[in-house]
Design an enzyme around this catalytic site. Sequence first.
Site, PDB file in Angstrom:
ATOM      1  CG  ASN A  42       5.278   4.616  82.778  1.00 60.97           C
ATOM      2  OD1 ASN A  42       5.065   5.087  83.887  1.00 60.97           O
ATOM      3  ND2 ASN A  42       6.120   3.620  82.591  1.00 60.97           N
ATOM      4  CB  ILE A  43      -1.018   4.589  80.731  1.00 63.36           C
ATOM      5  CG1 ILE A  43      -1.136   5.813  81.654  1.00 63.36           C
ATOM      6  CG2 ILE A  43      -2.272   3.704  80.836  1.00 63.36           C
ATOM      7  CD1 ILE A  43      -2.198   6.815  81.231  1.00 63.36           C
ATOM      8  CD  GLU A  44       4.363  -0.670  81.543  1.00 63.96           C
ATOM      9  OE1 GLU A  44       4.068  -1.735  82.121  1.00 63.96           O
ATOM     10  OE2 GLU A  44       5.523  -0.214  81.457  1.00 63.96           O
ATOM     11  CB  CYS A  53       6.150   7.681  77.300  1.00 63.21           C
ATOM     12  SG  CYS A  53       7.069   6.414  76.431  1.00 63.21           S
ATOM     13  CD  GLU A  55       8.957  10.903  78.872  1.00 61.39           C
ATOM     14  OE1 GLU A  55       8.115  10.013  79.095  1.00 61.39           O
ATOM     15  OE2 GLU A  55      10.171  10.664  78.704  1.00 61.39           O
ATOM     16  CB  CYS A  86      11.273   6.759  74.131  1.00 56.03           C
ATOM     17  SG  CYS A  86       9.629   7.339  73.688  1.00 56.03           S
ATOM     18  CB  CYS A  89       8.699  11.176  74.604  1.00 55.53           C
ATOM     19  SG  CYS A  89       7.499  10.003  75.283  1.00 55.53           S
TER      20      CYS A  89
HETATM   21  N1  THU Z   1       8.874   5.069  79.402  1.00 55.35           N
HETATM   22  C1  THU Z   1       8.392   6.337  79.636  1.00 55.35           C
HETATM   23  O1  THU Z   1       7.280   6.507  80.154  1.00 55.35           O
HETATM   24  N2  THU Z   1       9.170   7.391  79.270  1.00 55.35           N
HETATM   25  C2  THU Z   1      10.422   7.291  78.756  1.00 55.35           C
HETATM   26  O2  THU Z   1      11.037   8.297  78.455  1.00 55.35           O
HETATM   27  C3  THU Z   1      11.038   5.976  78.565  1.00 55.35           C
HETATM   28  C4  THU Z   1      10.145   4.806  78.762  1.00 55.35           C
HETATM   29  C5  THU Z   1       8.075   3.935  79.855  1.00 55.35           C
HETATM   30  C6  THU Z   1       7.434   3.113  78.777  1.00 55.35           C
HETATM   31  C7  THU Z   1       7.216   1.797  79.493  1.00 55.35           C
HETATM   32  O3  THU Z   1       6.027   1.875  80.254  1.00 55.35           O
HETATM   33  C8  THU Z   1       8.388   1.721  80.478  1.00 55.35           C
HETATM   34  O4  THU Z   1       8.872   3.043  80.595  1.00 55.35           O
HETATM   35  C9  THU Z   1       9.512   0.805  80.021  1.00 55.35           C
HETATM   36  O5  THU Z   1       9.920   1.096  78.751  1.00 55.35           O
END
Ligand code: THU
Length: 129
Positions: A42-44, A53, A55, A86, A89
């Site tokens: 995940n890259i915020e 996310c 995935e 989520c 994804c």
């Molecule tokens: N996130 C994912 O990368 N994959 C998921 O299936 C659920 C959520 C990440 C998004 C965000 O960076 C962090 O988790 C919190 O929501």
Amino acid sequence: MATTELIELAIETSKKAYVPYSHFPVAAVLVTKDGSTYTGVNIENASYSLTNCGERTAIFKAVSEGQREFSELIVYGQTEKPISPCGACRQVMAEFFEHDLKVTLVAKDRSTVEMTVGELLPYSFTDLN
Ligand code: THU
């Protein structure tokens, strides 16, 4: 690679997550039918909704390298129970994966749940017909 090795790869990969806001690293390992593996984290972003996310990072990396045939996906998160992907994804999985593709969801204690894409997103929207 065996699923147990893929899980270890996902856990190692999660160290690369860019998560300054949530501090919740997620990693995915996507295996292609030709045996290649693509990792994703995940890259915020300070503009939170632009977060990608783990995935989708793995899927987009593979697709942008020309891959279209997939065999397995591993998703790891530091959750008590195996991580639940989520909705966005799940929709992207439905676009690129066969409905019976195995998705292994992994918790922080390495416990797993195995599901298919069809179970994760039943009756999905996949084309315009
Ligand atoms: N996130 C994912 O990368 N994959 C998921 O299936 C659920 C959520 C990440 C998004 C965000 O960076 C962090 O988790 C919190 O929501």
